[in-house]
Design an enzyme around this catalytic site. Structure first.
Site, mmCIF file in Angstrom:
data_model
loop_
_atom_site.group_PDB
_atom_site.id
_atom_site.type_symbol
_atom_site.label_atom_id
_atom_site.label_comp_id
_atom_site.label_asym_id
_atom_site.label_seq_id
_atom_site.Cartn_x
_atom_site.Cartn_y
_atom_site.Cartn_z
ATOM 1 N N ASP A 36 -11.725 -169.840 34.000
ATOM 2 C CA ASP A 36 -11.973 -169.197 35.303
ATOM 3 C C ASP A 36 -12.072 -170.198 36.447
ATOM 4 O O ASP A 36 -12.365 -169.836 37.581
ATOM 5 C CB ASP A 36 -13.253 -168.349 35.232
ATOM 6 C CG ASP A 36 -14.491 -169.200 34.947
ATOM 7 O OD1 ASP A 36 -14.355 -170.430 34.761
ATOM 8 O OD2 ASP A 36 -15.605 -168.641 34.913
ATOM 9 N N GLU A 38 -14.180 -172.851 36.652
ATOM 10 C CA GLU A 38 -15.443 -173.598 36.767
ATOM 11 C C GLU A 38 -15.320 -174.976 36.117
ATOM 12 O O GLU A 38 -14.601 -175.155 35.137
ATOM 13 C CB GLU A 38 -16.583 -172.821 36.084
ATOM 14 C CG GLU A 38 -17.029 -171.628 36.895
ATOM 15 C CD GLU A 38 -18.208 -170.896 36.267
ATOM 16 O OE1 GLU A 38 -18.735 -171.347 35.242
ATOM 17 O OE2 GLU A 38 -18.584 -169.842 36.823
ATOM 18 N N GLN A 104 -17.533 -184.297 58.566
ATOM 19 C CA GLN A 104 -18.047 -183.053 59.166
ATOM 20 C C GLN A 104 -19.516 -183.253 59.552
ATOM 21 O O GLN A 104 -20.414 -182.572 59.065
ATOM 22 C CB GLN A 104 -17.869 -181.886 58.195
ATOM 23 C CG GLN A 104 -16.394 -181.600 57.926
ATOM 24 C CD GLN A 104 -16.177 -180.292 57.201
ATOM 25 O OE1 GLN A 104 -16.811 -179.290 57.507
ATOM 26 N NE2 GLN A 104 -15.269 -180.293 56.234
ATOM 27 N N HIS A 137 -18.774 -192.565 57.328
ATOM 28 C CA HIS A 137 -18.242 -192.200 58.646
ATOM 29 C C HIS A 137 -19.342 -192.157 59.723
ATOM 30 O O HIS A 137 -19.157 -192.682 60.810
ATOM 31 C CB HIS A 137 -17.535 -190.846 58.556
ATOM 32 C CG HIS A 137 -16.839 -190.475 59.806
ATOM 33 N ND1 HIS A 137 -15.739 -191.165 60.282
ATOM 34 C CD2 HIS A 137 -17.100 -189.507 60.729
ATOM 35 C CE1 HIS A 137 -15.350 -190.635 61.421
ATOM 36 N NE2 HIS A 137 -16.158 -189.636 61.717
ATOM 37 N N ASP A 176 -9.407 -195.696 67.868
ATOM 38 C CA ASP A 176 -9.987 -194.907 68.958
ATOM 39 C C ASP A 176 -11.258 -195.610 69.441
ATOM 40 O O ASP A 176 -11.761 -196.530 68.788
ATOM 41 C CB ASP A 176 -10.280 -193.450 68.563
ATOM 42 C CG ASP A 176 -11.240 -193.337 67.384
ATOM 43 O OD1 ASP A 176 -12.214 -194.107 67.316
ATOM 44 O OD2 ASP A 176 -11.012 -192.480 66.515
ATOM 45 N N LYS A 201 -7.617 -192.150 71.740
ATOM 46 C CA LYS A 201 -7.178 -191.048 70.869
ATOM 47 C C LYS A 201 -7.920 -189.766 71.235
ATOM 48 O O LYS A 201 -9.126 -189.778 71.446
ATOM 49 C CB LYS A 201 -7.472 -191.417 69.409
ATOM 50 C CG LYS A 201 -7.196 -190.288 68.418
ATOM 51 C CD LYS A 201 -7.348 -190.763 66.975
ATOM 52 C CE LYS A 201 -8.473 -190.062 66.275
ATOM 53 N NZ LYS A 201 -8.620 -190.396 64.856
ATOM 54 N N GLY A 234 -1.969 -189.880 59.990
ATOM 55 C CA GLY A 234 -1.534 -189.597 61.359
ATOM 56 C C GLY A 234 -2.127 -190.567 62.369
ATOM 57 O O GLY A 234 -1.412 -191.119 63.219
ATOM 58 N N THR A 235 -3.419 -190.811 62.271
ATOM 59 C CA THR A 235 -4.086 -191.723 63.210
ATOM 60 C C THR A 235 -3.488 -193.121 63.078
ATOM 61 O O THR A 235 -3.110 -193.764 64.066
ATOM 62 C CB THR A 235 -5.602 -191.775 62.899
ATOM 63 O OG1 THR A 235 -6.119 -190.459 62.996
ATOM 64 C CG2 THR A 235 -6.335 -192.712 63.823
HETATM 65 C C1 R5P Z 1 -11.783 -190.161 62.289
HETATM 66 O O1 R5P Z 1 -12.764 -190.118 63.017
HETATM 67 C C2 R5P Z 1 -11.653 -191.121 61.164
HETATM 68 O O2 R5P Z 1 -12.327 -192.305 61.421
HETATM 69 C C3 R5P Z 1 -10.201 -191.403 60.853
HETATM 70 O O3 R5P Z 1 -9.582 -191.954 61.997
HETATM 71 C C4 R5P Z 1 -9.481 -190.147 60.481
HETATM 72 O O4 R5P Z 1 -10.229 -189.444 59.558
HETATM 73 C C5 R5P Z 1 -8.126 -190.434 59.904
HETATM 74 O O5 R5P Z 1 -7.505 -189.210 59.564
HETATM 75 P P1 R5P Z 1 -5.933 -189.100 59.486
HETATM 76 O O6 R5P Z 1 -5.436 -190.183 58.584
HETATM 77 O O7 R5P Z 1 -5.670 -187.739 58.917
HETATM 78 O O8 R5P Z 1 -5.396 -189.223 60.877
#
Ligand code: R5P
Length: 300
Positions: A36, A38, A104, A137, A176, A201, A234-235
């Protein structure tokens, strides 16, 4: 008190290396999924008294991989903690090199959960004695834990690796502004006057799309772009393209937690990175820097 290292399914190599650094026995787990969906986990021992009255160090990262997503990794972690407590471990130390959901840590849109805090509260509520993670983070949320909670800094190790592969005339670039403080601290490991700069960014909180702008003085410089996490890439890829346009020589894409989801590697290398460098907080092909010794040093 005798120590024993419990190597979680997500951190097999790192866990074993930490046990070797500590000179302690390592044990692993048996995991499966019920029909299921789990999760099931048992500690791979036949005699429960092996755990009683021991200091048990659990090593389990919680990044996604083909053998388990973040939720599975967290469930496995909860099960390991519960098992060793139930078997009478006298001290339970939890090491989660990469903590899932750590991004988050804020409410960006009405109705969201601040789930990073919830994850820490859940781990803490299981009655552990110490908690360690790496380059978290938003380390301030460790304040959710009533137990001893430490954020280990891997920057020196990453900088040593980059120096060892011959990078010179370095500029450290933050992807950023928010990453500037971390990048400034990182740059100090390359020498006193290593310049640090950043691109601007913006992320659309609804779509997740990012826009990055900026032109920096990077002509003929070796550029180290450092982030805590690479997820979709992406970043990093966007920052690399801008660094290329700014005349960079070599570009090193560095992250403690290189999750490299889907086509992230392709995106980053195609954007013009010479190398992607991560730690074994995430066990994959770019885990070039091992955290075993630094974590073991904290546990000694
Ligand atoms: C964002 O605040 C984190 O420090 C990273 O820049 C971000 O999580 C990178 O995510 P991605 O690779 O999807 O752009």
């Amino acid at each position: 008190m005798k120590k024993i290292v419990l190597v979680g399914p997500a951190s097999q190599m790192l866990g074993l290396k930490i046990a070797q650094e500590l000179g302690t026995e390592a044990i692993n787990t048996e995991v499966k999924r019920f029909p299921d969906g789990e999760n099931y986990l048992r500690i791979n021992i036949e005699d429960e008294t092996l755990i009683a009255n021991k200091e048990v160090i659990i090593i389990q990262s919680t990044g996604p991989s083909s053998s388990g997503n973040q939720n599975t990794r967290l469930m496995e972690l909860f099960m390991m903690i519960d098992s060793v407590k139930r078997m009478g471990a006298s001290k339970v130390i939890v090491v989660v090199p990469y903590l899932a959901y750590a991004r988050q840590d804020k409410v960006f849109r009405p109705g969201e959960s601040q789930f990073a805090n919830v994850i820490l509260c859940l781990i803490n509520s299981l009655g552990i004695d110490e908690f360690y993670t790496v380059d978290m983070h938003a380390p301030q949320i460790l304040g959710e834990c009533s137990c001893k909670a430490i954020n280990i800094d891997s920057m020196k190790l990453l900088a040593n690796y980059i120096t060892s592969i011959g990078a010179n005339d370095i500029v450290v670039v933050a992807p950023d502004k928010g990453a500037m403080e971390r990048s400034k601290a990182f740059a100090k490991h390359f020498g006193e006057n290593v310049p640090v700069d950043f691109f601007t960014k913006e992320r659309d909180v609804k779509t997740g799309e990012i826009k990055m702008t900026g032109t920096l003085s990077l002509k003929d410089k070796d550029v180290v772009i450092a982030d805590d996490i690479i997820a979709t890439g992406g970043t990093m890829a966007t920052a690399i393209k801008l660094a290329r346009n700014s005349g960079a020589n070599r570009i090193f894409a560095v992250a403690t937690h290189a999750l490299l989801i889907d086509q992230a590697k392709f995106r980053i290398l195609k954007a013009g990175a010479d190398e992607i460098i991560g730690t074994d907080a995430i066990d994959n092909e770019v885990s070039k820097v091992s955290l075993a010794k630094i974590i073991a040093d904290y546990l000694k």
